[in-house]
Motif scaffolding. Sequence first.
Motif, short mmCIF file in Angstrom:
data_model
loop_
_atom_site.label_atom_id
_atom_site.label_comp_id
_atom_site.label_asym_id
_atom_site.label_seq_id
_atom_site.Cartn_x
_atom_site.Cartn_y
_atom_site.Cartn_z
N LEU A 187 8.96 -3.29 7.24
CA LEU A 187 7.93 -3.62 6.26
C LEU A 187 6.83 -4.52 6.84
O LEU A 187 7.10 -5.34 7.73
CB LEU A 187 8.55 -4.33 5.05
N VAL A 188 5.64 -4.37 6.27
CA VAL A 188 4.51 -5.24 6.60
C VAL A 188 4.06 -5.94 5.32
O VAL A 188 3.93 -5.30 4.27
CB VAL A 188 3.32 -4.43 7.17
N THR A 189 3.86 -7.25 5.41
CA THR A 189 3.28 -8.03 4.32
C THR A 189 2.15 -8.87 4.91
O THR A 189 2.03 -8.96 6.15
CB THR A 189 4.32 -8.95 3.65
N PRO A 190 1.34 -9.53 4.09
CA PRO A 190 0.27 -10.37 4.65
C PRO A 190 0.77 -11.44 5.60
O PRO A 190 0.02 -11.88 6.48
CB PRO A 190 -0.37 -10.98 3.40
N ASP A 191 2.01 -11.88 5.45
CA ASP A 191 2.54 -12.93 6.33
C ASP A 191 3.68 -12.43 7.22
O ASP A 191 4.46 -13.22 7.74
CB ASP A 191 3.01 -14.13 5.50
N HIS A 192 3.77 -11.10 7.40
CA HIS A 192 4.85 -10.57 8.24
C HIS A 192 4.45 -9.22 8.82
O HIS A 192 4.09 -8.30 8.08
CB HIS A 192 6.13 -10.40 7.40
N LEU A 246 0.80 -1.23 0.00
CA LEU A 246 0.00 0.00 0.00
C LEU A 246 0.83 1.28 0.00
O LEU A 246 0.36 2.33 -0.42
CB LEU A 246 -0.93 0.02 1.22
N ALA A 247 2.05 1.21 0.48
CA ALA A 247 2.87 2.41 0.65
C ALA A 247 3.16 3.10 -0.67
O ALA A 247 3.31 2.46 -1.71
CB ALA A 247 4.18 2.05 1.36
N GLU A 248 3.27 4.43 -0.63
CA GLU A 248 3.65 5.21 -1.81
C GLU A 248 5.12 4.96 -2.13
O GLU A 248 5.92 4.55 -1.28
CB GLU A 248 3.44 6.70 -1.53
N ARG A 249 5.46 5.23 -3.38
CA ARG A 249 6.84 5.04 -3.84
C ARG A 249 7.83 5.82 -2.96
O ARG A 249 8.89 5.30 -2.60
CB ARG A 249 6.96 5.50 -5.30
N GLU A 250 7.47 7.08 -2.62
CA GLU A 250 8.36 7.93 -1.85
C GLU A 250 8.69 7.31 -0.49
O GLU A 250 9.82 7.44 0.00
CB GLU A 250 7.74 9.31 -1.65
N MET A 251 7.71 6.61 0.12
CA MET A 251 7.96 6.01 1.42
C MET A 251 8.74 4.71 1.29
O MET A 251 9.61 4.41 2.12
CB MET A 251 6.64 5.76 2.15
#
Length: 403
Positions: free
Chosen positions: A373-378, A325-330
């Motif tokens: 970072l956040v992912t569906p499994d982390h 979901l994060a923007e490129r800049e972030m």
Amino acid sequence: MDEKLATKLGILADAAKYDVSCASSGAPKRKAGKNGLGATAPSGICHAFTPDGRCVSLLKILLTNYCLFDCAYCINRRSSNVPRARFSVEEVVRLTLEFYKRNYIEGLFLSSGIARSPDRTMEEMMRVAKTLRRVHGFHGYIHLKAIPEASPWLIEEAGRYADRLSINLELASGASLKTLAPEKNDRTITHAMGQMHERILEARDERRRFSPAGQSTQVIVGADDVKDAAIIRRSARLYGDYALKRVYYSAFSPIPEASVLLPAKAPPLRRENRLYQADWLMRFYGFSADEVADSGEDGMLALDVDPKLAWALKNRERFPVDVNLAEREMLLRVPGLGQRAVERILTSRRHRKLRLDDLARLTAGLKRALPFLVTPDHRPVSLIDRLDLRQRLAEPAQQMSLF
């Protein structure tokens, strides 16, 4: 090559090693005529890699290491007891052509001490480039070191034949320059940079040739007590005011019979590396000079972690970010993610939600990125709050990387 010329080459090639501000990225391709020489693609600095991965080399020499100036930090200063030598214009032209024909080089980087006068030295360097272009049809890369005290007309002429011109700022502080190089003037240097910037813009608008690969400069690091934060902010102003292509950072090297004004030992090489990383963040990652400068402590960049990681650790409240979901800049601010990795992530997440296995294929810096970072499994809630996170991610003493 005769013995006399070989001796000169040994002295003047060695004397040129202290000038790191040579790069050919950004030079336009030239079409060689029927008898043209050296029509190569844009290249990078001496014995270095270009952005496209090619290793290139330039003949990097001084026209002479005789000098009228007595800059305390310079091995070629007037009072220095070093072997001296001087090339003629014809000798530099001959060496460049012979080295190119043997496939040793793709171009020339020519600097010089100030012999006789700034105008005389600038004229001879300009004549080297003019002779190569007009007499020998040389289409390789040429970088000339411009002398700020020289006549504007001579610099104008030099820009007609050189791909890039550079003027060394030398020290980030005008006060330090006045102390260590009293015959030089910070305002004279920046005024010459400003004039060169105006010429480059005018030539571009008028579709004529003048230093088409722009201008660059060099800052010596560690010869004075100027902090990294001040160097970073000065570099940012140079980029903003004069549209420099590059600011190069050169760690001070102790010299024989040095002035008591100079430090007894060189700064850590990693300090130079950190400044290049900080410079990269400003130029390509959207960081402001203040953000990078304030990432360290007491005005100095951290040596144990790179500037991007140092900024992230100081701004933990902005992490972790959702990779989907994060923007490129972030994403560009996430430690361990370079520009290419971010572009791969943005492209891949259009088609599916990215998981850890996907990130492992998209970036080699996943280990460094995981706490941020956040992912569906982390979801690293505990990691981002760990007091020992800095220690866990710090680079080994012998390791250096971009980010």
